[in-house]
Each structure stands twice: as C-alpha cells, then as structure tokens.
Design an enzyme around this catalytic site. Structure first.
Site, PDB file in Angstrom:
ATOM      1  N   HIS A 141      28.113 -19.472  -0.649  1.00  0.00           N
ATOM      2  CA  HIS A 141      28.159 -18.769  -1.937  1.00  0.00           C
ATOM      3  C   HIS A 141      26.754 -18.543  -2.483  1.00  0.00           C
ATOM      4  CE1 HIS A 141      32.444 -19.803  -1.896  1.00  0.00           C
ATOM      5  NE2 HIS A 141      32.597 -18.890  -2.836  1.00  0.00           N
ATOM      6  N   LYS A 145      26.438 -20.587  -8.207  1.00  0.00           N
ATOM      7  CA  LYS A 145      27.769 -21.209  -8.283  1.00  0.00           C
ATOM      8  C   LYS A 145      27.637 -22.671  -8.720  1.00  0.00           C
ATOM      9  CE  LYS A 145      32.043 -21.898  -5.672  1.00  0.00           C
ATOM     10  NZ  LYS A 145      32.914 -21.541  -6.788  1.00  0.00           N
TER      11      LYS A 145
HETATM   12  P1  NAD Z   1      29.235 -16.158 -15.268  1.00  0.00           P
HETATM   13  O1  NAD Z   1      28.457 -17.392 -15.598  1.00  0.00           O
HETATM   14  O2  NAD Z   1      28.488 -14.912 -14.910  1.00  0.00           O
HETATM   15  O3  NAD Z   1      30.216 -15.791 -16.459  1.00  0.00           O
HETATM   16  C1  NAD Z   1      30.961 -16.739 -17.178  1.00  0.00           C
HETATM   17  C2  NAD Z   1      31.104 -16.207 -18.592  1.00  0.00           C
HETATM   18  O4  NAD Z   1      32.021 -17.046 -19.293  1.00  0.00           O
HETATM   19  C3  NAD Z   1      29.780 -16.218 -19.389  1.00  0.00           C
HETATM   20  O5  NAD Z   1      29.536 -14.941 -19.963  1.00  0.00           O
HETATM   21  C4  NAD Z   1      30.043 -17.276 -20.455  1.00  0.00           C
HETATM   22  O6  NAD Z   1      29.363 -16.975 -21.683  1.00  0.00           O
HETATM   23  C5  NAD Z   1      31.549 -17.155 -20.604  1.00  0.00           C
HETATM   24  N1  NAD Z   1      32.130 -18.298 -21.304  1.00  0.00           N
HETATM   25  C6  NAD Z   1      31.796 -19.601 -21.250  1.00  0.00           C
HETATM   26  N2  NAD Z   1      32.574 -20.324 -22.085  1.00  0.00           N
HETATM   27  C7  NAD Z   1      33.428 -19.442 -22.670  1.00  0.00           C
HETATM   28  C8  NAD Z   1      34.477 -19.564 -23.615  1.00  0.00           C
HETATM   29  N3  NAD Z   1      34.790 -20.752 -24.158  1.00  0.00           N
HETATM   30  N4  NAD Z   1      35.152 -18.452 -23.985  1.00  0.00           N
HETATM   31  C9  NAD Z   1      34.844 -17.248 -23.467  1.00  0.00           C
HETATM   32  N5  NAD Z   1      33.844 -17.064 -22.554  1.00  0.00           N
HETATM   33  C10 NAD Z   1      33.158 -18.154 -22.160  1.00  0.00           C
HETATM   34  O7  NAD Z   1      30.207 -16.594 -14.076  1.00  0.00           O
HETATM   35  P2  NAD Z   1      31.022 -15.648 -13.077  1.00  0.00           P
HETATM   36  O8  NAD Z   1      30.263 -15.491 -11.793  1.00  0.00           O
HETATM   37  O9  NAD Z   1      31.486 -14.440 -13.802  1.00  0.00           O
HETATM   38  O10 NAD Z   1      32.257 -16.591 -12.735  1.00  0.00           O
HETATM   39  C11 NAD Z   1      33.138 -17.041 -13.752  1.00  0.00           C
HETATM   40  C12 NAD Z   1      34.162 -17.980 -13.151  1.00  0.00           C
HETATM   41  O11 NAD Z   1      34.997 -17.261 -12.244  1.00  0.00           O
HETATM   42  C13 NAD Z   1      33.566 -19.140 -12.346  1.00  0.00           C
HETATM   43  O12 NAD Z   1      34.355 -20.293 -12.542  1.00  0.00           O
HETATM   44  C14 NAD Z   1      33.678 -18.652 -10.912  1.00  0.00           C
HETATM   45  O13 NAD Z   1      33.678 -19.694  -9.971  1.00  0.00           O
HETATM   46  C15 NAD Z   1      35.004 -17.941 -10.988  1.00  0.00           C
HETATM   47  N6  NAD Z   1      35.263 -16.958  -9.932  1.00  0.00           N
HETATM   48  C16 NAD Z   1      36.513 -16.975  -9.423  1.00  0.00           C
HETATM   49  C17 NAD Z   1      36.862 -16.044  -8.476  1.00  0.00           C
HETATM   50  C18 NAD Z   1      38.273 -16.045  -7.950  1.00  0.00           C
HETATM   51  O14 NAD Z   1      38.593 -15.226  -7.092  1.00  0.00           O
HETATM   52  N7  NAD Z   1      39.134 -16.928  -8.454  1.00  0.00           N
HETATM   53  C19 NAD Z   1      35.940 -15.101  -8.031  1.00  0.00           C
HETATM   54  C20 NAD Z   1      34.664 -15.119  -8.591  1.00  0.00           C
HETATM   55  C21 NAD Z   1      34.338 -16.051  -9.556  1.00  0.00           C
END
Ligand code: NAD
Length: 256
Positions: A141, A145
């Site tokens: 990744h 991450k």
């Molecule tokens: P990122 O850090 O770019 O974005 C996360 C966002 O969440 C940020 O803008 C942050 O301000 C916001 N946030 C934090 N606390 C919050 C709250 N209480 N309320 C609303 N927003 C809040 O991360 P990302 O790369 O976009 O990934 C986000 C999540 O999705 C991670 O856990 C990642 O592992 C997961 N993910 C899952 C998949 C899947 O297929 N399931 C795929 C990609 C990423």
C-alpha cells in the site's frame, strides 16, 4: 435517485467517491461531511459533522474516514434509520459492535475492500488453498496508510486458513529456525498463513497471494492502480443492500 452523504468527504477517498458516485444516473451526492473543508464540493453541500444534516434528506451514508469516527456514523444512522456503507479500515471490536448495534435499526454494509477484483482474488485464493502445502500473503500500500496489515490481507489469510481446515489440512508449520532479522517471516494471521506488509509512495492498494506445492507455484495478484477502483463496489453495495436492517460484512456476500 439515491441521496448520499459521504463522511470523510474531504479525504482522498471521499473526493473520488463524490465524483464517481455523483456521475451515476441513479445517485446524488448531497453532502460531504468532514471536519476539514473539501477541496471540491462536486455539487454537494459541506457539513463539518453529521449532526448538522437533516436525516430525511439522506438515504445512505458512505463512511470512508477514520476508525474513531465510525461509531459516530453508526449511532447517527441507527438513530435516524439511514443506511450505512463503511469502507473505513482499522476497525476495533468495539467499532464493529457499534455497527452491529446500528444494524438492528438500519441496513449496514462494512467491507475492508470495495475493489471487485480484490474480492474475486480472495475467492480464487480460497478455491486454491486446499491444493497447496503453503500459502503466504503480501499486501502493498501507499505510505500514508495508517493500519497494517490491511483488512483485506487479514480477510484473505482467514479465508485461506478456513478453506484448508474445511479440506482437512492442518496448520502450516513454519520450518524457519533462525531469524537474523526479527519478524522477517511476517505475521501469522492464523493456522500459519503469513502476511507481509509493504508501504511505499506511489503504490495504491495491491495484494499478492502466493501458493507453493511440490515443484509448482501459483500467484494470484490484484492491483488497485487508482482509488477509482473502489467506486463500482461502493455503488454495488448501495444498490443491492437491504437498507432497512441487517449487517453485511464484506462485499462478497453482495456479489452473489
Ligand atoms: P484520508 O486521510 O485522505 O481521508 C480521511 C478523511 O476523513 C479526512 O478528510 C479526515 O478529515 C476525515 N475525518 C476524520 N475524522 C472524521 C470525522 N469524525 N467525521 C468526518 N470526517 C472525518 O484517507 P483515505 O485515503 O481517504 O481513506 C479513508 C479510509 O478509507 C481509511 O480508513 C482507508 O483505509 C479506507 N479505505 C478503504 C477502502 C475500501 O475499499 N474499503 C479503500 C480505500 C481506503
């Protein structure tokens, strides 16, 4: 038209989902929820917290944020009967308990990987597992991450172990006796199926499942080259889930 609020709407996934889901004929992204203001609104309204939203204006909340915020989404969706799709990873047992509690009052889907190819790769791995002596999982990744190993790697390792057990194969016994570097054989995810995590800039989400038997090997590899790869799986979940009640864990169940 399904009206969607994205929690984590300012994040990398939130922005991709806002664009990707918003481009679909049957979906309307009406709200981006995030403590930080999103770079682009994609036609949605910005809210710093779910509490500001009118529940009757939203059909499905899609949460791709941070593990510690998932409980808040679960409680809000459960209280208001709004369906919830969770892609956020690194969830603890207590986060999962909150999702299960919400699922008694509304529909909840939680999946650690919404890339359809990754779900198929896990299925193929479970199919191959009984026929090989050993299996190891390498997940790769991007370097931002937060959690390791990936939820997908753990789920894949568990699927391999379960398929081996069902076929009457015992746990894999590691024959390594000398570790020149600690942990160099990765982590045992159960029944000796080892998982290795790689973190590098430039990567998105990738996984290799390696099988070995006498004189042969099999490699199953999945690549998410772009976060757009997660959009079709999220759309599938929104379209096929029961929005009224029940917990679905993993996209495989919805793929049929
Ligand atoms: P990122 O850090 O770019 O974005 C996360 C966002 O969440 C940020 O803008 C942050 O301000 C916001 N946030 C934090 N606390 C919050 C709250 N209480 N309320 C609303 N927003 C809040 O991360 P990302 O790369 O976009 O990934 C986000 C999540 O999705 C991670 O856990 C990642 O592992 C997961 N993910 C899952 C998949 C899947 O297929 N399931 C795929 C990609 C990423």
């Amino acid at each position: 038209m399904t009206r969607i609020a994205i929690v984590g709407g300012a994040g990398r996934m939130g922005q991709i989902l806002a664009r990707g889901l918003g481009a679909l004929d049957d979906m309307d992204v009406v709200a981006l929820v995030d403590p930080h203001e999103p770079a682009e609104l994609h036609g949605a309204r910005y809210w710093p917290d779910l509490a500001g939203l009118e529940p009757s204006a939203v059909d499905v909340v899609v949460d791709f944020s941070a593990a510690e915020s998932v409980g808040h989404s679960a409680r809000w969706c459960g209280a208001h009967g709004v369906a919830l799709v969770v892609g956020t990873t690194g969830l603890s047992e207590s986060h999962r308990a909150e999702l299960a509690a919400a699922a008694e009052r509304t529909g909840v889907v939680v999946a650690s990987n919404f890339a359809i190819g990754a779900v198929l790769a896990e299925r193929f791995a479970a199919w191959a597992a009984p026929y090989f002596e050993r299996a190891e999982v390498i997940e790769l990744h991007h370097d931002a991450k937060a959690d390791a190993p990936s939820g997908t790697a753990i789920a894949t390792a568990h699927a391999i172990a379960a398929a081996r057990r069902d076929a009457g194969r015992g746990p894999i016994v590691d024959t390594t006796t000398t570790w020149t570097l600690a942990d160099s054989r990765g982590a045992d995810a159960g029944d000796g199926v080892r998982v290795h995590s790689v973190r590098l800039p430039g990567l998105v989400a990738h996984q290799e499942i390696l099988f070995g038997g006498p004189g042969e090997g099999l490699l199953i590899r999945h690549d998410s080259y772009d976060r757009a790869s997660f959009v079709p799986g999220v759309a599938l979940a929104i379209r096929t889930m029961n929005r009224r009640a029940g917990l679905v864990e993993g996209l495989a169940t919805l793929l049929g």
